[in-house]
Design a protein around this motif. Structure first.
Motif, PDB file in Angstrom:
ATOM      1  N   SER A   1       0.868  -1.168   0.000  1.00 56.53           N
ATOM      2  CA  SER A   1       0.000   0.000   0.000  1.00 56.53           C
ATOM      3  C   SER A   1       0.910   1.226   0.000  1.00 56.53           C
ATOM      4  O   SER A   1       2.132   1.107  -0.074  1.00 56.53           O
ATOM      5  CB  SER A   1      -0.912   0.012   1.227  1.00 56.53           C
ATOM      6  OG  SER A   1      -0.147   0.242   2.402  1.00 56.53           O
ATOM      7  N   TYR A   2       0.304   2.400   0.120  1.00 56.69           N
ATOM      8  CA  TYR A   2       1.115   3.611   0.167  1.00 56.69           C
ATOM      9  C   TYR A   2       1.913   3.718   1.467  1.00 56.69           C
ATOM     10  O   TYR A   2       2.861   4.509   1.557  1.00 56.69           O
ATOM     11  CB  TYR A   2       0.224   4.848   0.009  1.00 56.69           C
ATOM     12  CG  TYR A   2      -0.328   5.032  -1.389  1.00 56.69           C
ATOM     13  CD1 TYR A   2       0.507   5.014  -2.501  1.00 56.69           C
ATOM     14  CD2 TYR A   2      -1.690   5.215  -1.598  1.00 56.69           C
ATOM     15  CE1 TYR A   2       0.002   5.186  -3.779  1.00 56.69           C
ATOM     16  CE2 TYR A   2      -2.208   5.396  -2.869  1.00 56.69           C
ATOM     17  CZ  TYR A   2      -1.356   5.377  -3.958  1.00 56.69           C
ATOM     18  OH  TYR A   2      -1.852   5.541  -5.228  1.00 56.69           O
ATOM     19  N   THR A   3       1.535   2.961   2.482  1.00 48.77           N
ATOM     20  CA  THR A   3       2.247   3.024   3.762  1.00 48.77           C
ATOM     21  C   THR A   3       3.270   1.904   3.920  1.00 48.77           C
ATOM     22  O   THR A   3       3.930   1.810   4.963  1.00 48.77           O
ATOM     23  CB  THR A   3       1.247   2.950   4.930  1.00 48.77           C
ATOM     24  OG1 THR A   3       0.517   1.722   4.861  1.00 48.77           O
ATOM     25  CG2 THR A   3       0.284   4.125   4.897  1.00 48.77           C
ATOM     26  N   THR A   4       3.412   1.046   2.903  1.00 45.14           N
ATOM     27  CA  THR A   4       4.398  -0.028   2.989  1.00 45.14           C
ATOM     28  C   THR A   4       5.802   0.559   2.904  1.00 45.14           C
ATOM     29  O   THR A   4       6.134   1.278   1.957  1.00 45.14           O
ATOM     30  CB  THR A   4       4.197  -1.050   1.856  1.00 45.14           C
ATOM     31  OG1 THR A   4       2.879  -1.584   1.945  1.00 45.14           O
ATOM     32  CG2 THR A   4       5.207  -2.173   1.964  1.00 45.14           C
ATOM     33  N   ASP A   5       6.619   0.244   3.873  1.00 48.11           N
ATOM     34  CA  ASP A   5       8.004   0.714   3.896  1.00 48.11           C
ATOM     35  C   ASP A   5       8.894  -0.349   3.268  1.00 48.11           C
ATOM     36  O   ASP A   5       9.215  -1.363   3.885  1.00 48.11           O
ATOM     37  CB  ASP A   5       8.455   1.007   5.332  1.00 48.11           C
ATOM     38  CG  ASP A   5       7.769   2.225   5.911  1.00 48.11           C
ATOM     39  OD1 ASP A   5       7.788   3.282   5.253  1.00 48.11           O
ATOM     40  OD2 ASP A   5       7.196   2.116   7.015  1.00 48.11           O
TER      41      ASP A   5
ATOM     42  N   PRO B   1       4.750   6.272  -4.465  1.00 47.06           N
ATOM     43  CA  PRO B   1       4.265   7.665  -4.418  1.00 47.06           C
ATOM     44  C   PRO B   1       2.750   7.744  -4.602  1.00 47.06           C
ATOM     45  O   PRO B   1       2.181   7.128  -5.519  1.00 47.06           O
ATOM     46  CB  PRO B   1       5.002   8.330  -5.582  1.00 47.06           C
ATOM     47  CG  PRO B   1       5.271   7.213  -6.547  1.00 47.06           C
ATOM     48  CD  PRO B   1       5.504   5.986  -5.706  1.00 47.06           C
ATOM     49  N   ARG B   2       2.098   8.497  -3.720  1.00 44.32           N
ATOM     50  CA  ARG B   2       0.643   8.659  -3.833  1.00 44.32           C
ATOM     51  C   ARG B   2       0.264   9.355  -5.134  1.00 44.32           C
ATOM     52  O   ARG B   2      -0.806   9.113  -5.699  1.00 44.32           O
ATOM     53  CB  ARG B   2       0.117   9.461  -2.638  1.00 44.32           C
ATOM     54  CG  ARG B   2       0.215   8.702  -1.319  1.00 44.32           C
ATOM     55  CD  ARG B   2      -0.349   9.508  -0.161  1.00 44.32           C
ATOM     56  NE  ARG B   2      -0.235   8.796   1.093  1.00 44.32           N
ATOM     57  CZ  ARG B   2      -1.121   7.929   1.567  1.00 44.32           C
ATOM     58  NH1 ARG B   2      -2.224   7.677   0.854  1.00 44.32           N
ATOM     59  NH2 ARG B   2      -0.949   7.315   2.718  1.00 44.32           N
TER      60      ARG B   2
ATOM     61  N   ASP C   1      -3.245  -2.974  -1.937  1.00 41.71           N
ATOM     62  CA  ASP C   1      -4.409  -3.076  -1.061  1.00 41.71           C
ATOM     63  C   ASP C   1      -4.419  -1.817  -0.186  1.00 41.71           C
ATOM     64  O   ASP C   1      -3.499  -1.607   0.609  1.00 41.71           O
ATOM     65  CB  ASP C   1      -4.299  -4.341  -0.200  1.00 41.71           C
ATOM     66  CG  ASP C   1      -5.462  -4.498   0.772  1.00 41.71           C
ATOM     67  OD1 ASP C   1      -6.366  -3.637   0.776  1.00 41.71           O
ATOM     68  OD2 ASP C   1      -5.448  -5.473   1.548  1.00 41.71           O
ATOM     69  N   PHE C   2      -5.435  -0.994  -0.338  1.00 42.20           N
ATOM     70  CA  PHE C   2      -5.500   0.258   0.418  1.00 42.20           C
ATOM     71  C   PHE C   2      -6.576   0.227   1.514  1.00 42.20           C
ATOM     72  O   PHE C   2      -6.841   1.246   2.149  1.00 42.20           O
ATOM     73  CB  PHE C   2      -5.795   1.433  -0.527  1.00 42.20           C
ATOM     74  CG  PHE C   2      -4.774   1.592  -1.619  1.00 42.20           C
ATOM     75  CD1 PHE C   2      -3.438   1.452  -1.356  1.00 42.20           C
ATOM     76  CD2 PHE C   2      -5.170   1.866  -2.926  1.00 42.20           C
ATOM     77  CE1 PHE C   2      -2.484   1.596  -2.372  1.00 42.20           C
ATOM     78  CE2 PHE C   2      -4.236   2.018  -3.947  1.00 42.20           C
ATOM     79  CZ  PHE C   2      -2.877   1.880  -3.658  1.00 42.20           C
ATOM     80  N   SER C   3      -7.172  -0.942   1.754  1.00 38.65           N
ATOM     81  CA  SER C   3      -8.278  -1.029   2.711  1.00 38.65           C
ATOM     82  C   SER C   3      -7.782  -1.585   4.038  1.00 38.65           C
ATOM     83  O   SER C   3      -7.343  -2.753   4.100  1.00 38.65           O
ATOM     84  CB  SER C   3      -9.389  -1.939   2.166  1.00 38.65           C
ATOM     85  OG  SER C   3      -9.848  -1.458   0.913  1.00 38.65           O
ATOM     86  N   PRO C   4      -7.828  -0.810   5.126  1.00 37.65           N
ATOM     87  CA  PRO C   4      -7.380  -1.319   6.424  1.00 37.65           C
ATOM     88  C   PRO C   4      -8.346  -2.360   6.964  1.00 37.65           C
ATOM     89  O   PRO C   4      -9.533  -2.380   6.604  1.00 37.65           O
ATOM     90  CB  PRO C   4      -7.366  -0.074   7.310  1.00 37.65           C
ATOM     91  CG  PRO C   4      -8.343   0.855   6.679  1.00 37.65           C
ATOM     92  CD  PRO C   4      -8.277   0.586   5.205  1.00 37.65           C
TER      93      PRO C   4
ATOM     94  N   LYS D   1      -0.977  -7.405   5.570  1.00 39.61           N
ATOM     95  CA  LYS D   1       0.277  -7.638   4.864  1.00 39.61           C
ATOM     96  C   LYS D   1       0.698  -6.459   4.003  1.00 39.61           C
ATOM     97  O   LYS D   1       1.873  -6.313   3.667  1.00 39.61           O
ATOM     98  CB  LYS D   1       0.157  -8.901   4.008  1.00 39.61           C
ATOM     99  CG  LYS D   1       0.034 -10.171   4.821  1.00 39.61           C
ATOM    100  CD  LYS D   1      -0.014 -11.399   3.925  1.00 39.61           C
ATOM    101  CE  LYS D   1      -0.088 -12.670   4.756  1.00 39.61           C
ATOM    102  NZ  LYS D   1      -0.096 -13.888   3.908  1.00 39.61           N
ATOM    103  N   ALA D   2      -0.264  -5.615   3.636  1.00 44.67           N
ATOM    104  CA  ALA D   2       0.048  -4.441   2.821  1.00 44.67           C
ATOM    105  C   ALA D   2       0.493  -3.258   3.672  1.00 44.67           C
ATOM    106  O   ALA D   2       0.873  -2.220   3.133  1.00 44.67           O
ATOM    107  CB  ALA D   2      -1.161  -4.048   1.990  1.00 44.67           C
TER     108      ALA D   2
END
Length: 445
Positions: A53-57, A104-105, A143-146, A220-221
């Motif tokens: 996702s966008y928060t995956t480091d 990048p978003r 996957d952007f859905s928490p 996992k995302a």
């Protein structure tokens, strides 16, 4: 008769020598280039969950054996649209580099498949032949859905230095979930019915006003959901105690630890390090032992107390240590001291599995029983250990005998309860009503 002119034969040795030297020179040059360049650059990408996702480091590790790194390019492609995520040059030709990045978003990606392509080049002399280049293609699912949390309702009454439990469900598979208390994390365990169960605690030294436990679930995302628990944090006053350390105790006890601190010249100097450094090491080891736990509950009913034993010290006692009138240390007593007859049989407080059975620093001969879900009991200063690691025990089984090993000043049992590696008040777990109101109720039992 005129003599016939003698035909001069031209030697071919010189051209052959020159050719051989040229071949050797060419081989040497090629060998030099290969040795100079070394192998192709190596890259390692983490995580490898396959979801993002966008928060995956992401973390990209790059190494070049000799030529030095030159450039790294990362691109992301989805539905034919190619987005450059990163382009980095290495003018200093460094041999190793770690690059952390996120998608990048502004790339405008959507949920679904995405191809992440990474190419790294080094300064190989034969780069025009394809040397000095390594590529990696990673197929991901965005996957952007928490996840959604559904916590079993109820107010948690938690004593300072005491334990608690929560159960909840999560809408999707998760990589990490549990309860966060300040900087501590208590892992949850999924049960056969699908719900998660997590034991957590309020540290004895945490002000109740700061006790704000929250459930965390991360997929996992890298998408994360949190839910703050409703708690009533109950403050506790801990007893202050003064302990005088006589030479007789030091001369008798420190021989157990001389091998750990060979540079120390006196028993007092050894004691100071044992009571501080070794104590901290033992506390850290309890966190490791806590990882060896059953994902299901192994215990039932109230925990047993050492029979016919008198209390000698309590959980959370604040101890000041004195030697010849001078204060030399301050520590907190993290269990309950119980004294019965010398070498009294010690029963397993509840059913479980032996996860530790050996000499353990300040605790001397020690046994730790796992009761599942991160809940464990500790028995220390034993004169004898009657069980081995891995053995299954039932409530009441003899696991050893009381003694004076470790830092014990007299024959007794130091009994402790542990939640996720954190020592908590044992008296709660002896109380059937407390267990019913604060544990079983939140588990729907």
């Amino acid at each position: 008769m005129k003599a016939l002119p003698v035909e001069k034969k031209h030697s071919s040795a010189l051209p052959r020598t020159v050719g051989a030297l040229f071949v050797l020179l060419l081989i040497g040059l090629v060998a030099y280039v290969f040795l100079r360049d070394g192998g192709a650059p190596v890259l390692t990408l983490t995580p490898q969950t396959g979801a993002a996702s966008y928060t995956t480091d992401f973390s990209l590790s790059l190494t070049s054996s000799r030529a030095g790194l030159k450039e790294c390019v990362i691109t992301a492609t989805q539905d034919g649209k190619r987005v450059e995520v990163l382009r980095k040059s290495f003018p200093d030709k460094q041999l190793a580099h770690t690059e952390n990045f996120r998608l990048p978003r502004e790339g405008g990606f959507k949920e679904g498949p995405l191809e992440l392509s990474i190419t790294v080049r080094d300064n190989a002399l034969l780069s025009f032949l394809g040397r000095g280049k390594t590529s990696l293609v990673q197929n991901l699912t965005l996957d952007f859905s928490p996840p959604r949390l559904n916590v079993t309702p109820g107010i948690h009454n938690v004593n300072q230095g005491g334990g608690a439990v929560v159960s909840y469900t999560v809408s999707k598979p998760v990589e990490k979930t549990g309860v966060a208390v300040g900087q501590r994390f208590f892992p949850a365990f999924q049960q056969p019915g699908g719900e998660f169960v997590c034991y957590f605690a309020m540290p004895y030294d945490m002000p109740p006003s700061e006790f704000k436990p929250k459930v965390i679930a991360r997929d996992k995302a890298g998408n994360e959901a949190t839910a703050t628990l409703t708690v009533l944090a109950i403050p506790k006053a801990f007893k202050a105690d003064k302990l005088n350390i006589p030479d007789e105790f030091l001369n008798d006890k420190m021989s157990q630890y001389t091998a750990l601190y060979p540079a120390e010249k006196t028993p007092l100097d050894i004691y100071k390090r044992v009571n501080t450094e070794l104590r901290k090491q033992n506390e850290a080891q309890l966190l490791k032992v806590a990882e060896d736990t059953s994902p299901t509950q192994l215990w039932s009913g109230p925990f047993l107390r050492l029979p016919n034993a008198a209390p000698k010290a309590g959980f959370g006692d604040q101890r000041d240590y004195y030697y010849k009138g001078e204060k030399i240390d301050h520590q907190t007593h993290m269990g309950a001291d119980l004294a019965s007859l010398a070498n009294a049989p010690v029963p397993a407080a509840n059913s479980g599995r032996i996860v530790f059975a050996e000499f353990f620093g300040i605790y001397g001969n020690c046994v730790i029983i796992d009761h599942g879900l991160g809940l464990q009991s500790l028995y220390s200063h034993l004169s004898e250990i009657a069980v081995a690691k891995g053995a299954q025990v039932k409530k009441g089984d003899t696991i050893g005998k009381t003694g004076v090993t470790g830092l014990a000043g007299g024959d007794h049992l130091h009994f402790g309860m542990i939640v996720g590696g954190l020592q908590v008040s044992p008296t709660e777990w002896w109380d059937e009503h407390w267990i019913k109101d604060n544990i079983l109720k939140h588990l729907g039992k």
